[in-house]
Design a protein around this motif. Sequence first.
Motif, PDB file in Angstrom:
ATOM      1  N   GLY A  43       0.828  -1.205   0.000  1.00 45.47           N
ATOM      2  CA  GLY A  43       0.000   0.000   0.000  1.00 45.47           C
ATOM      3  C   GLY A  43       0.855   1.245   0.000  1.00 45.47           C
ATOM      4  N   ALA A  44       0.205   2.388  -0.093  1.00 40.28           N
ATOM      5  CA  ALA A  44       0.920   3.658  -0.202  1.00 40.28           C
ATOM      6  C   ALA A  44       1.772   3.957   1.028  1.00 40.28           C
ATOM      7  CB  ALA A  44      -0.067   4.798  -0.454  1.00 40.28           C
ATOM      8  N   SER A  45       1.288   3.641   2.212  1.00 38.98           N
ATOM      9  CA  SER A  45       2.095   3.930   3.405  1.00 38.98           C
ATOM     10  C   SER A  45       3.328   3.039   3.463  1.00 38.98           C
ATOM     11  CB  SER A  45       1.262   3.819   4.682  1.00 38.98           C
ATOM     12  OG  SER A  45       0.672   2.558   4.781  1.00 38.98           O
ATOM     13  N   GLU A  46       3.216   1.777   3.051  1.00 39.52           N
ATOM     14  CA  GLU A  46       4.384   0.899   2.977  1.00 39.52           C
ATOM     15  C   GLU A  46       5.350   1.384   1.900  1.00 39.52           C
ATOM     16  OE1 GLU A  46       3.436  -3.251   2.517  1.00 39.52           O
ATOM     17  OE2 GLU A  46       2.034  -3.203   4.190  1.00 39.52           O
ATOM     18  N   ALA A  47       4.809   1.880   0.798  1.00 38.69           N
ATOM     19  CA  ALA A  47       5.659   2.406  -0.273  1.00 38.69           C
ATOM     20  C   ALA A  47       6.429   3.634   0.207  1.00 38.69           C
ATOM     21  CB  ALA A  47       4.812   2.758  -1.499  1.00 38.69           C
ATOM     22  N   LEU A  48       5.777   4.497   0.968  1.00 37.47           N
ATOM     23  CA  LEU A  48       6.473   5.664   1.517  1.00 37.47           C
ATOM     24  C   LEU A  48       7.639   5.243   2.399  1.00 37.47           C
ATOM     25  CD1 LEU A  48       3.631   8.157   2.471  1.00 37.47           C
ATOM     26  CD2 LEU A  48       5.472   8.530   0.821  1.00 37.47           C
ATOM     27  N   GLU A  49       7.423   4.238   3.227  1.00 37.28           N
ATOM     28  CA  GLU A  49       8.492   3.746   4.100  1.00 37.28           C
ATOM     29  C   GLU A  49       9.634   3.162   3.267  1.00 37.28           C
ATOM     30  OE1 GLU A  49      10.948   1.419   6.480  1.00 37.28           O
ATOM     31  OE2 GLU A  49       9.533   0.406   5.173  1.00 37.28           O
ATOM     32  N   PHE A  50       9.301   2.406   2.238  1.00 31.92           N
ATOM     33  CA  PHE A  50      10.307   1.826   1.348  1.00 31.92           C
ATOM     34  C   PHE A  50      11.087   2.932   0.635  1.00 31.92           C
ATOM     35  CE2 PHE A  50      12.023   0.050  -2.496  1.00 31.92           C
ATOM     36  CZ  PHE A  50      12.442  -1.218  -2.127  1.00 31.92           C
ATOM     37  N   LEU A  51      10.365   3.906   0.098  1.00 33.05           N
ATOM     38  CA  LEU A  51      11.012   5.016  -0.613  1.00 33.05           C
ATOM     39  C   LEU A  51      11.955   5.804   0.298  1.00 33.05           C
ATOM     40  CD1 LEU A  51       7.858   6.158  -2.572  1.00 33.05           C
ATOM     41  CD2 LEU A  51       9.986   5.408  -3.653  1.00 33.05           C
ATOM     42  N   ALA A  52      11.602   5.930   1.555  1.00 32.60           N
ATOM     43  CA  ALA A  52      12.413   6.702   2.497  1.00 32.60           C
ATOM     44  C   ALA A  52      13.625   5.931   3.006  1.00 32.60           C
ATOM     45  CB  ALA A  52      11.554   7.143   3.688  1.00 32.60           C
ATOM     46  N   ASN A  53      13.503   4.611   3.156  1.00 34.36           N
ATOM     47  CA  ASN A  53      14.546   3.868   3.861  1.00 34.36           C
ATOM     48  C   ASN A  53      15.317   2.829   3.061  1.00 34.36           C
ATOM     49  OD1 ASN A  53      14.024   5.157   6.413  1.00 34.36           O
ATOM     50  ND2 ASN A  53      12.127   3.986   6.446  1.00 34.36           N
ATOM     51  N   ARG A  54      14.735   2.310   1.997  1.00 31.89           N
ATOM     52  CA  ARG A  54      15.407   1.218   1.302  1.00 31.89           C
ATOM     53  C   ARG A  54      15.609   1.462  -0.186  1.00 31.89           C
ATOM     54  NH1 ARG A  54      11.822  -0.636   4.499  1.00 31.89           N
ATOM     55  NH2 ARG A  54      10.420  -1.669   3.064  1.00 31.89           N
ATOM     56  N   TRP A  55      15.391   2.664  -0.628  1.00 31.62           N
ATOM     57  CA  TRP A  55      15.483   2.980  -2.056  1.00 31.62           C
ATOM     58  C   TRP A  55      16.928   2.993  -2.513  1.00 31.62           C
ATOM     59  CZ3 TRP A  55      11.675   3.013  -5.414  1.00 31.62           C
ATOM     60  CH2 TRP A  55      11.922   3.511  -6.701  1.00 31.62           C
ATOM     61  N   LYS A  56      17.193   2.370  -3.635  1.00 27.16           N
ATOM     62  CA  LYS A  56      18.520   2.377  -4.267  1.00 27.16           C
ATOM     63  C   LYS A  56      18.326   2.752  -5.726  1.00 27.16           C
ATOM     64  CE  LYS A  56      20.610   0.521  -0.690  1.00 27.16           C
ATOM     65  NZ  LYS A  56      20.860   1.418   0.364  1.00 27.16           N
ATOM     66  N   GLY A  57      19.277   3.464  -6.275  1.00 32.01           N
ATOM     67  CA  GLY A  57      19.223   3.744  -7.703  1.00 32.01           C
ATOM     68  C   GLY A  57      18.682   5.123  -8.012  1.00 32.01           C
ATOM     69  N   SER A  58      18.179   5.249  -9.219  1.00 30.95           N
ATOM     70  CA  SER A  58      17.739   6.528  -9.759  1.00 30.95           C
ATOM     71  C   SER A  58      16.709   7.212  -8.868  1.00 30.95           C
ATOM     72  CB  SER A  58      17.133   6.316 -11.146  1.00 30.95           C
ATOM     73  OG  SER A  58      16.589   7.520 -11.633  1.00 30.95           O
ATOM     74  N   ARG A  59      16.852   8.510  -8.782  1.00 37.01           N
ATOM     75  CA  ARG A  59      15.917   9.325  -7.988  1.00 37.01           C
ATOM     76  C   ARG A  59      15.015  10.174  -8.876  1.00 37.01           C
ATOM     77  NH1 ARG A  59      16.002   8.866  -2.235  1.00 37.01           N
ATOM     78  NH2 ARG A  59      17.813   7.614  -1.804  1.00 37.01           N
TER      79      ARG A  59
END
Length: 104
Positions: A43-59
């Motif tokens: 869901g969107a809240s899980e995606a926000l957490e992923f985007l904030a903490n585990r994102w790698k690569g292009s921004r």
Amino acid sequence: MMPRSQFETFRRSRMTSQKQIEGTWSEPVFVQVGMNAPEAVGGASEALEFLANRWKGSRRKHAFAREICAAAVSGHVSQETARKAFIQAADEARMSTCAPSGRS
């Protein structure tokens, strides 16, 4: 006073909107970062957490996905719109994804 049919339509749309705010995506998106095990983002809240903490690569699309997911959490856009933005950002960052098409 609102005619009954209009009231029912309004009531149903409010219920759908509330479900989208609190709800999850129709299908989770599985994202693999590097050699780590794939993670399910549901869901969107899980995606926000992923985007904030585990994102790698292009921004490049990262910021857009964060804005759209935040808007979905607050009820301004649908959960499915957020799901699509998250998938696009992950694909652009060349993260391995498995994203079933979902039910629209």
